[in-house]
Design a protein around this motif. Structure first.
Motif, PDB file in Angstrom:
ATOM      1  N   LEU A 158      18.856  -7.454  49.101  1.00  0.00           N
ATOM      2  CA  LEU A 158      20.100  -8.248  49.172  1.00  0.00           C
ATOM      3  C   LEU A 158      21.062  -7.790  48.126  1.00  0.00           C
ATOM      4  N   VAL A 159      20.685  -7.221  46.977  1.00  0.00           N
ATOM      5  CA  VAL A 159      21.657  -6.895  45.832  1.00  0.00           C
ATOM      6  C   VAL A 159      22.267  -5.918  46.324  1.00  0.00           C
ATOM      7  N   PHE A 211       8.888 -11.036  46.756  1.00  0.00           N
ATOM      8  CA  PHE A 211       9.940 -11.435  46.624  1.00  0.00           C
ATOM      9  C   PHE A 211      11.357 -10.905  46.079  1.00  0.00           C
ATOM     10  N   PHE A 212      10.758 -10.042  44.820  1.00  0.00           N
ATOM     11  CA  PHE A 212      11.725  -9.326  44.075  1.00  0.00           C
ATOM     12  C   PHE A 212      12.189  -8.012  45.003  1.00  0.00           C
ATOM     13  N   LEU A 272      12.006 -11.877  51.097  1.00  0.00           N
ATOM     14  CA  LEU A 272      11.854 -12.954  50.180  1.00  0.00           C
ATOM     15  C   LEU A 272      10.974 -14.332  50.894  1.00  0.00           C
ATOM     16  N   GLY A 324      16.096  -8.113  53.566  1.00  0.00           N
ATOM     17  CA  GLY A 324      15.842  -8.750  52.262  1.00  0.00           C
ATOM     18  C   GLY A 324      15.498 -10.348  52.558  1.00  0.00           C
ATOM     19  N   GLY A 349      12.885  -8.442  48.070  1.00  0.00           N
ATOM     20  CA  GLY A 349      13.783  -9.028  48.852  1.00  0.00           C
ATOM     21  C   GLY A 349      15.210  -8.954  47.934  1.00  0.00           C
ATOM     22  N   LEU A 350      15.003  -9.736  46.880  1.00  0.00           N
ATOM     23  CA  LEU A 350      16.197  -9.262  46.109  1.00  0.00           C
ATOM     24  C   LEU A 350      16.862  -8.362  45.869  1.00  0.00           C
ATOM     25  N   SER A 379      12.395  -1.804  43.576  1.00  0.00           N
ATOM     26  CA  SER A 379      11.808  -3.026  43.797  1.00  0.00           C
ATOM     27  C   SER A 379      11.195  -2.947  45.100  1.00  0.00           C
TER      28      SER A 379
END
Length: 234
Positions: free
Chosen positions: A187-188, A180-181, A159, A155, A183-184, A210
């Protein structure tokens, strides 16, 4: 000497390898394990593994091949983005190497052991079938947690890759935003599953959407547009 423009054929190679990684990893995780592993059902899971042993072994091999290709992608991405920031490119590629080629590959031991314990004659002498089935299910559980841990590294890589795509001036900025999203999303899922248990399905949808938008778009853009992209080097 000023900056010089040159062709970057490795972009198409990255795209080609990335498409293979998506297909191989998607098959092993999205088809093999999702189809065989039954959450909370020890006996159905063990029966599925034994009845689909060939498929289960194939899932391990496709995952391993995907991780080997991902190691190559990590190096190629470093070489591609090094001219735009050596330190950032090194950190980003290192995290990708740690995520799947390192953590993900070692985590495949749990995938294999889920089958191995079910067929082990030695274990059958010391444990009954219910206990062995529970042990196999535990290895599948551990594998899913290992996947989440690898996702944290991946993740952050996504990013940083998004930042590199956005700042390079060579690629469309929407690619950087999508990665980038992505990666988010990873991580989420990782921190969400460990911190807020019971919401795994929601987090899985978040990362699924994503990552599909970010990684699939990037892979096919590199594959299709790769030979036409110019790179700036000192």
């Amino acid at each position: 000497m000023g900056n010089q423009i040159q062709n970057t054929p490795q972009v198409r190679l990255i795209g080609t390898l990335y498409v293979f990684v998506i297909i191989l990893a998607g098959f092993s995780q999205g088809y093999v394990r999702e189809g065989i592993f039954v959450e909370g059902d020890v006996f159905n899971t063990s029966e599925n593994i034994l009845e689909n042993e060939g498929l289960f072994r194939l899932g391990l091999m496709t995952d391993l091949l995907a991780f080997l290709l991902d190691a190559i992608i990590s190096v190629l991405l470093y070489l591609l983005f090094k001219p735009y920031g050596k330190t950032l490119a090194l950190i980003s590629s290192s995290l990708r190497l740690l995520a799947h080629p390192a953590i993900g590959t070692l985590n495949l031991l749990n995938h294999y052991l889920a089958l191995h314990v079910l067929k082990s004659e030695t274990l059958s002498l010391s444990f009954n079938q219910d206990q062995i089935a529970s042990l196999s299910h535990l290895f599948m559980d551990v594998h899913s947690y290992g996947y989440l841990i690898a996702g944290a590294f991946f993740g952050i890589h996504c990013l940083l890759l998004g930042v590199q795509l956005f700042q390079s001036g060579v690629f469309p900025k929407f690619l950087g935003m999508l990665m980038f999203f992505a990666g988010l999303g990873y991580l989420v899922e990782t921190f969400g599953d460990f911190t807020f248990p019971g919401n795994e399905v929601l987090f899985s949808w978040i990362v699924g959407i994503s990552a599909a938008l970010g990684e699939v778009t990037l892979a096919f853009y590199f594959l299709i547009k790769g030979s036409k992209i110019k790179s700036v080097t000192a």
